[in-house]
Design a protein around this motif. Structure first.
Motif, PDB file in Angstrom:
ATOM      1  N   UNK A  52       0.964  -1.176  -0.132  1.00  0.00           N
ATOM      2  CA  UNK A  52       0.017   0.025   0.237  1.00  0.00           C
ATOM      3  C   UNK A  52       0.889   1.272  -0.004  1.00  0.00           C
ATOM      4  N   UNK A  53       0.479   2.396  -0.369  1.00  0.00           N
ATOM      5  CA  UNK A  53       0.973   3.677  -0.471  1.00  0.00           C
ATOM      6  C   UNK A  53      -0.174   4.706  -0.275  1.00  0.00           C
ATOM      7  N   UNK A  54       0.299   5.852   0.008  1.00  0.00           N
ATOM      8  CA  UNK A  54      -0.468   7.276  -0.084  1.00  0.00           C
ATOM      9  C   UNK A  54      -0.023   7.874  -1.288  1.00  0.00           C
TER      10      UNK A  54
ATOM     11  N   UNK B 230      15.664  -3.099  -9.195  1.00  0.00           N
ATOM     12  CA  UNK B 230      14.530  -3.667 -10.211  1.00  0.00           C
ATOM     13  C   UNK B 230      13.587  -4.364  -9.240  1.00  0.00           C
ATOM     14  N   UNK B 231      12.536  -4.657  -9.714  1.00  0.00           N
ATOM     15  CA  UNK B 231      11.516  -5.648  -9.375  1.00  0.00           C
ATOM     16  C   UNK B 231      12.059  -6.910  -9.075  1.00  0.00           C
ATOM     17  N   UNK B 232      11.299  -7.696  -8.135  1.00  0.00           N
ATOM     18  CA  UNK B 232      12.001  -9.231  -7.991  1.00  0.00           C
ATOM     19  C   UNK B 232      12.184  -9.795  -9.306  1.00  0.00           C
ATOM     20  N   UNK B 233      10.918  -9.859 -10.119  1.00  0.00           N
ATOM     21  CA  UNK B 233      10.874 -10.724 -11.343  1.00  0.00           C
ATOM     22  C   UNK B 233      12.247 -10.690 -12.244  1.00  0.00           C
ATOM     23  N   UNK B 234      12.787  -9.566 -12.742  1.00  0.00           N
ATOM     24  CA  UNK B 234      13.728  -9.611 -13.412  1.00  0.00           C
ATOM     25  C   UNK B 234      15.082  -9.753 -12.833  1.00  0.00           C
ATOM     26  N   UNK B 235      15.120  -9.778 -11.584  1.00  0.00           N
ATOM     27  CA  UNK B 235      16.272 -10.276 -10.886  1.00  0.00           C
ATOM     28  C   UNK B 235      16.202 -11.759 -10.696  1.00  0.00           C
ATOM     29  N   UNK B 236      15.039 -12.242 -10.192  1.00  0.00           N
ATOM     30  CA  UNK B 236      15.074 -13.785 -10.001  1.00  0.00           C
ATOM     31  C   UNK B 236      15.095 -14.723 -11.335  1.00  0.00           C
TER      32      UNK B 236
ATOM     33  N   UNK C 144      12.502   0.046  -1.663  1.00  0.00           N
ATOM     34  CA  UNK C 144      13.014   0.224  -3.000  1.00  0.00           C
ATOM     35  C   UNK C 144      11.919   1.485  -3.374  1.00  0.00           C
ATOM     36  N   UNK C 145      10.640   1.365  -3.078  1.00  0.00           N
ATOM     37  CA  UNK C 145       9.693   2.555  -3.334  1.00  0.00           C
ATOM     38  C   UNK C 145      10.041   4.021  -2.559  1.00  0.00           C
ATOM     39  N   UNK C 146      10.637   3.605  -1.333  1.00  0.00           N
ATOM     40  CA  UNK C 146      10.841   4.670  -0.753  1.00  0.00           C
ATOM     41  C   UNK C 146      12.326   5.480  -1.425  1.00  0.00           C
ATOM     42  N   UNK C 147      13.133   4.595  -1.890  1.00  0.00           N
ATOM     43  CA  UNK C 147      14.363   5.088  -2.418  1.00  0.00           C
ATOM     44  C   UNK C 147      13.950   5.887  -3.946  1.00  0.00           C
ATOM     45  N   UNK C 148      13.153   5.208  -4.446  1.00  0.00           N
ATOM     46  CA  UNK C 148      12.631   6.014  -5.817  1.00  0.00           C
ATOM     47  C   UNK C 148      12.029   7.126  -5.568  1.00  0.00           C
ATOM     48  N   UNK C 149      11.625   7.510  -4.299  1.00  0.00           N
ATOM     49  CA  UNK C 149      10.984   8.976  -4.042  1.00  0.00           C
ATOM     50  C   UNK C 149      12.000   9.801  -3.165  1.00  0.00           C
ATOM     51  N   UNK C 150      13.267   9.252  -3.249  1.00  0.00           N
ATOM     52  CA  UNK C 150      14.227   9.973  -2.215  1.00  0.00           C
ATOM     53  C   UNK C 150      13.845  10.310  -0.734  1.00  0.00           C
ATOM     54  N   UNK C 151      13.202   9.057  -0.214  1.00  0.00           N
ATOM     55  CA  UNK C 151      12.871   9.193   1.085  1.00  0.00           C
ATOM     56  C   UNK C 151      14.265   8.625   2.019  1.00  0.00           C
ATOM     57  N   UNK C 152      13.893   8.656   3.338  1.00  0.00           N
ATOM     58  CA  UNK C 152      14.798   7.644   4.017  1.00  0.00           C
ATOM     59  C   UNK C 152      14.457   6.386   4.064  1.00  0.00           C
ATOM     60  N   UNK C 153      15.440   5.343   4.561  1.00  0.00           N
ATOM     61  CA  UNK C 153      15.225   3.974   4.445  1.00  0.00           C
ATOM     62  C   UNK C 153      15.601   3.646   5.792  1.00  0.00           C
TER      63      UNK C 153
END
Length: 304
Positions: A128-130, A201-207, A258-267
């Motif tokens: 989920x996300x806002x 990357x999403x998990x699919x291409x990695x796996x 990963x979604x947080x990183x894409x938004x330049x947020x803290x992790x």
């Protein structure tokens, strides 16, 4: 029961909203900006499990309210200390605190602040996300919340919570083995967030990449070896089990980190991978993939 949800974001907003939708007595502790937003447009949940718009009760820190029977804590790990200060005044002699934070080390901090007996185990699996307008967008089948006494006891107080939490449109369940559930989630999320942030990357291409799959497997081995060294309550076959879980994830599934990183947020690098790496170094366990993942996250943090 009187429930206080700390925050009305992607996690607290969803599960608190589902309890409110059922008709439970739910109050959200929020900041001024979110309070105004909720007053103007309501708590909007858009989910494959059903959309709803609610008019929630909200308070900001310092307002007179409570004490509450249950405090549902759904902040990020790096927000924990500030969150504790924000809800401290609403903790009464019988209040139970149910944290949904990732990882494990927050239990020590909460126990130090409020006493071990007030803290029950909890975790959630939800995508989920806002969105920009403050709506909670919940987009997959996963919307599960587990809770329970860390002793495994079916106590009178936990059964009261079970009665309160049952019957919602979310998958909320009592667990009599919450400690193992917590460590299993810790293992899964540290692997999933670590590998997706490292590969961007999403998990699919990695796996689906031979070398990518090897790295996933190696990371799991490293993390399991750390947990076994400290006698964490993980299942004997957990490595095989979680590899199968990763295989069953949707191709485009991303970790929340990963979604947080894409938004330049803290992790939550220190709370998740950092804590495990500290244990590995203290125990002399060689963990090259974990080292690389943690380095990647810390470089990202420094560039924010």
């Amino acid at each position: 029961m009187k429930i206080l949800v700390v925050g009305a974001g992607a996690v607290g907003g969803y599960f608190g909203g589902r309890l409110l939708e059922k008709g439970e007595d739910v109050t959200f502790l929020v900041r001024e900006g979110r309070k105004k937003q909720l007053e103007e447009m309501g708590l909007v949940i858009e989910s494959i499990h059903g959309n709803v718009t609610l008019q929630p009760k909200t308070i900001t820190t310092g307002e007179v309210a409570g004490p509450f029977d249950v405090i549902l804590l759904s902040t990020k790990a790096y927000q924990l200390e500030g969150a504790i200060d924000s809800f401290r005044q609403y903790v009464g002699s019988e209040t139970l605190i149910l944290p949904l934070l990732n990882g494990i080390v927050h239990f020590n901090k909460l126990a130090e602040e409020f006493g071990e007996e007030k803290i029950i185990g909890g975790l959630c699996f939800i995508e989920s996300t806002l969105d920009r307008d403050g709506r909670v967008i919940q987009s997959s089948q996963a919307h599960r919340l587990l809770y329970g006494e860390r002793s495994g006891e079916r106590s009178e107080r936990i059964l009261k919570i079970e009665d309160c939490f049952s019957g919602t449109k979310a998958d909320i369940r009592l667990s009599v083995n919450i400690n193992q559930e917590l460590w299993h989630k810790y293992l899964f999320i540290s692997t999933m967030s670590g590998i997706t942030t490292l590969m961007r990357a999403p998990i699919g291409p990695i796996r689906d990449n031979e070398n990518g799959r090897t790295v996933i497997s190696q990371l799991l081995k490293e993390l399991v070896s750390i947990m076994k060294r400290i006698n964490a309550p993980i299942a004997d076959e957990i490595e095989t089990i979680q590899l199968k879980q990763i295989d069953n994830l949707g191709y485009q599934m991303k970790s929340s980190m990963q979604r947080d990183m894409e938004k330049n947020l803290l992790v939550e690098a220190d709370h998740l991978q950092g804590h495990l790496l500290e244990i590995a170094r203290n125990k002399g366990i060689v963990v090259p993939v974990l080292e690389a993942i943690y380095a990647n996250l810390k470089v990202y943090e420094r560039m924010l």
